[in-house]
Design a protein around this motif. Sequence first.
Motif, mmCIF file in Angstrom:
data_model
loop_
_atom_site.group_PDB
_atom_site.id
_atom_site.type_symbol
_atom_site.label_atom_id
_atom_site.label_comp_id
_atom_site.label_asym_id
_atom_site.label_seq_id
_atom_site.Cartn_x
_atom_site.Cartn_y
_atom_site.Cartn_z
ATOM 1 N N GLN A 1 -8.685 -7.220 0.274
ATOM 2 C CA GLN A 1 -9.456 -8.120 1.149
ATOM 3 C C GLN A 1 -8.820 -9.505 1.228
ATOM 4 N N ILE B 1 -2.984 -1.814 9.957
ATOM 5 C CA ILE B 1 -3.948 -2.846 9.535
ATOM 6 C C ILE B 1 -5.332 -2.226 9.359
ATOM 7 N N LEU B 2 -5.715 -1.362 10.305
ATOM 8 C CA LEU B 2 -7.020 -0.706 10.212
ATOM 9 C C LEU B 2 -7.103 0.132 8.937
ATOM 10 N N TYR C 1 -3.316 -12.545 5.825
ATOM 11 C CA TYR C 1 -2.611 -12.010 6.988
ATOM 12 C C TYR C 1 -3.208 -12.557 8.291
ATOM 13 N N LYS C 2 -4.543 -12.541 8.346
ATOM 14 C CA LYS C 2 -5.247 -13.046 9.538
ATOM 15 C C LYS C 2 -4.909 -14.530 9.728
ATOM 16 N N VAL D 1 0.858 -1.185 0.000
ATOM 17 C CA VAL D 1 0.000 0.000 0.000
ATOM 18 C C VAL D 1 0.893 1.234 0.000
ATOM 19 N N GLN E 1 -7.726 -2.169 6.170
ATOM 20 C CA GLN E 1 -9.131 -2.635 6.198
ATOM 21 C C GLN E 1 -10.062 -1.592 5.585
ATOM 22 N N MET E 2 -9.778 -0.311 5.862
ATOM 23 C CA MET E 2 -10.618 0.748 5.287
ATOM 24 C C MET E 2 -10.452 0.800 3.767
ATOM 25 N N VAL F 1 -12.313 -1.827 1.729
ATOM 26 C CA VAL F 1 -13.778 -1.833 1.621
ATOM 27 C C VAL F 1 -14.214 -2.025 0.164
ATOM 28 N N LEU G 1 -5.747 -9.379 3.354
ATOM 29 C CA LEU G 1 -6.094 -9.290 4.781
ATOM 30 C C LEU G 1 -6.445 -10.669 5.345
ATOM 31 N N LYS G 2 -7.140 -11.462 4.529
ATOM 32 C CA LYS G 2 -7.506 -12.806 5.001
ATOM 33 C C LYS G 2 -6.269 -13.679 5.171
#
Lengths: 160, 160, 160, 160, 160, 160, 160, 160
Positions: free
Chosen positions: F129, F115-116, F135-136, F22, F119-120, F123, F132-133
């Motif tokens: 997305q 991270i937040l 990463y989680k 990013v 996440q924004m 969207v 992020l999955k």
Amino acid sequence: MGSTSDLPVMEKAAALLNEFEVPFEINALSAHRTPKEVELFATNAQDNGIEVIIAAAGMAAHLPGVIASMTTLPVIGVPINATLDGMDALLAIVQMPPGIPVATVGINASLNAAILAVQMLAVGDKELQSRLKLYKESLKNKIVEANEQLSLVKYKFKTN
Amino acid sequence: MGSTSDLPVMEKAAALLNEFEVPFEINALSAHRTPKEVELFATNAQDNGIEVIIAAAGMAAHLPGVIASMTTLPVIGVPINATLDGMDALLAIVQMPPGIPVATVGINASLNAAILAVQMLAVGDKELQSRLKLYKESLKNKIVEANEQLSLVKYKFKTN
Amino acid sequence: MGSTSDLPVMEKAAALLNEFEVPFEINALSAHRTPKEVELFATNAQDNGIEVIIAAAGMAAHLPGVIASMTTLPVIGVPINATLDGMDALLAIVQMPPGIPVATVGINASLNAAILAVQMLAVGDKELQSRLKLYKESLKNKIVEANEQLSLVKYKFKTN
Amino acid sequence: MGSTSDLPVMEKAAALLNEFEVPFEINALSAHRTPKEVELFATNAQDNGIEVIIAAAGMAAHLPGVIASMTTLPVIGVPINATLDGMDALLAIVQMPPGIPVATVGINASLNAAILAVQMLAVGDKELQSRLKLYKESLKNKIVEANEQLSLVKYKFKTN
Amino acid sequence: MGSTSDLPVMEKAAALLNEFEVPFEINALSAHRTPKEVELFATNAQDNGIEVIIAAAGMAAHLPGVIASMTTLPVIGVPINATLDGMDALLAIVQMPPGIPVATVGINASLNAAILAVQMLAVGDKELQSRLKLYKESLKNKIVEANEQLSLVKYKFKTN
Amino acid sequence: MGSTSDLPVMEKAAALLNEFEVPFEINALSAHRTPKEVELFATNAQDNGIEVIIAAAGMAAHLPGVIASMTTLPVIGVPINATLDGMDALLAIVQMPPGIPVATVGINASLNAAILAVQMLAVGDKELQSRLKLYKESLKNKIVEANEQLSLVKYKFKTN
Amino acid sequence: MGSTSDLPVMEKAAALLNEFEVPFEINALSAHRTPKEVELFATNAQDNGIEVIIAAAGMAAHLPGVIASMTTLPVIGVPINATLDGMDALLAIVQMPPGIPVATVGINASLNAAILAVQMLAVGDKELQSRLKLYKESLKNKIVEANEQLSLVKYKFKTN
Amino acid sequence: MGSTSDLPVMEKAAALLNEFEVPFEINALSAHRTPKEVELFATNAQDNGIEVIIAAAGMAAHLPGVIASMTTLPVIGVPINATLDGMDALLAIVQMPPGIPVATVGINASLNAAILAVQMLAVGDKELQSRLKLYKESLKNKIVEANEQLSLVKYKFKTN
């Protein structure tokens, strides 16, 4: 006390001292608004026959510490809850620097301040010691009686 | 004190009492681990000639309050900083319920506890009163001397 | 509990124990005003068939810790909000020294104290375990029903 | 525990359980990073023969509460001091809503969590009760011995 | 939200979303009483077309963190003031461990939660961006008008 | 960030954004020392193609709120622990007035801020997305592996 | 002040300034909702003949600090108690970074803010200095009179 | 300052005053150990040509308030972090009763105290006002330069 607005809290102390027949005087003296009067009071207290001082104040509560700085008599500090649940007054009273203690009681605990004063006076006074023991006994009895009342409350599976 | 780990903090109290030639005994008694020994100590203290008790404890500091519940002697509480900067110990000592005061001093303030004890003992003791006045004088002199040292520190626009 | 003034808070515990048909006794015993009665209660509790003790107290809340010091039964502590939003009571109960735990629940959380007591008793009791599961189910159902009610509330751009 | 970084704190619990010969398993399960694993653990715990759960976590410490929401076994919560002296973890564990208690011990108090677990298991186990009494006796003896050591410390005006 | 008792606080969020014509659903789901329902909601949220989640809870407020653990959608947490002025809820929401953020707003700040949600949705939505600018303008105008009202208040030495 | 002294804390955010590929810029801008530069940055951010702002500051941490007052972009606030364990910064960031939210993360939680932010941005971005999955998933796997390591630790009565 | 809702608190400041015949203007300007208006006010204050600024705000109270960042005039900050007993506002105002001070007074202490402003203006103004001395004298007299009233209160063992 | 142990903190104030060529004197005066010396200093300060007083103290920090009670000069209070992260000193200084303000700066913020003093002296002094503007400019330039340095730090996806 620092202000007459503290009187409703401090009356319990007066009542307790009356109960123990301990002579006392009561003054409104502000560490911040009447520093000269505080100094006169504190520096002359011992010569005026005062043996223990109770000082109550709220917010940035300096009165107990200021008095303690001007006398070698024991000073009992009562933090008054005026703001912040009394935490400001508690810290401003109890956290005294090395050399100048203030005997701090709980927030708004004027009754305990008076009992503590009586305990100090009783160090060399058998009569006061006896009264303190009776007082402690009466505290106990109130709880014991309350407990007996409680045994009358009925709950279905209560065992006693 | 509640544990011998509090000894480094409490030694200042012992030193001060020595300085004032006030006899004392020192015990490690835990409100939680040796409740029976605490009870024996507290209920017999007055008969054993003790006039003032200093109790130090950390965390959920119950020792001062437990002793106060078992004697009418004045009890001085010293909150020890073991956790939470000592706030837990301070609140657990100072916030006693009506009827059972503890004369609380600052966090880790063992020296002040000892001075306060001397002040209580001095209520009926002219000799101790004189020594307290000398002690207060010496505290003042240390600051006055430090202040004089300070006047030797040079800053360009310092005026004295 | 330390005082009958705690009864309005603690009645929820009694009601829950009734609901689970768990026999109990209820006492007002003050760690500070009736230390002897507390000792009698705590040291005899196990012999009297008590399996779990719930102790509630406010301010410098010593009751749960004092009882825990005198028994090996599990002691559940309920901090009562009398002053400082109950933070003094919470710290005075939960911050016990190593060796003497108190199972602390939230401020004024008498209901949770009772459920926790039932959970402890249920460790070896299949019947109580079943009732706990039904109780948990009923908690869930109340929220599920409330959620359904909520779906009836109309907002202009609400999607469900 | 929520993370293996909590192991140095929690090892005292393991050692105590070993001392009492209480079988246990130890897991790192994060309420936030492994919610599915936590759910598997919590919902199957009772069927897997687990009788008491100790859950330790720091910061916004959800693990004890999340486990408590998924089982009717008693859950003991240990707030770990990772930030804010552990106050965030303490409040995030102890202030559970009505219906779902967590038996909270002091900040980093893993030893007390283990003792509390043994006390719960001992409710129906005479053997464990006996060991708890011996353990309590040994705690007392350590203080009594420390107190005896203390009497050897020489101060000029010490009386015992 | 964790309970329908939070509805009076959260209605401001609903009103704001209506004002921005942002579709939403509203649920009462308790992290502790309906963990399964929370899991269903959180794990399916993205597939159900939800783009941002607002979660409100009080006390040991686990709901926002628990939802955040089960989705990669941004989760906005609203600490509800149920006890301790909302400090317990604030810390239980904001102090999330590394990896699982919750976007926390102020205590009871449901309106700000909704605005933040709109700001997130506006990242790729010009229309919402325009409305946000108008909204910000209207906030400014209210203050500007209030300030003008204020200039009408007369004080003797007020200069404008 | 308000000062380059915050860089050691904030580098984790930069690293995470790099990991997610990013693009970002990083600035030291002080709400108090460079208000004009902050205003230029904040009012032009959206036109400069910025979609989310992370603002970190300590003490009376005004930077996130000041930026939020000048843009409708979502602003993520990171309280830096410079004094008072970071509680001053947390309250100065999270307790924003109605109308101007700051998405606050935990004290020093720069990683979570990043991270937040992702996440924004995700969207409306399927690719983000997915990352992020993953990463989680990787967070989960670290705990699962740590848990497996843990099973190798031997205690006498450990059962698994 | 940040909002007209602060007017009831701040009117005491206006009254005091009237009493001292000090000209002033009063504005509602929000650091967060009207940043541009705040900037105009602060950057032009000195040229407009303003010598001291009093800024009051609650919650994440940025107004005093933001003004202080834009002027070299002394800025007095008044923390308003809107939430958390005003602790959030106090910390958000007083904990300014090096270089940009705010002269902070107590929570809701608008009267003291006005007196402090007069004290600053009196540095080079003999007339104001005289009035300040009279004011201080009147504060003293109120306490002295209250103290005299107090001597009329009768307690059995009161000595004066 | 209350003690020479505060000198390391307060030297920044002396350095700043030197930088502004503002004459000053520096004293160690304890509100509690040298109350008479404090009184002499405070009551004579104005006659001795002093225009602003900076008072620093820790713990139950009474020095600023005690001085403020004895003079109408503006008094700037610096809470020193000696215990409890300086919160005790902050509250004991800032929470002054109505009538006697202390201009409080942040914990250990001696530099800001000196700047505030210069700002007060500059009210009627164009030369000092100019220097303050240059000083503010230099603060800004340090951040601007730091920001430029920052742009040299390379991250893979950093855009500037």
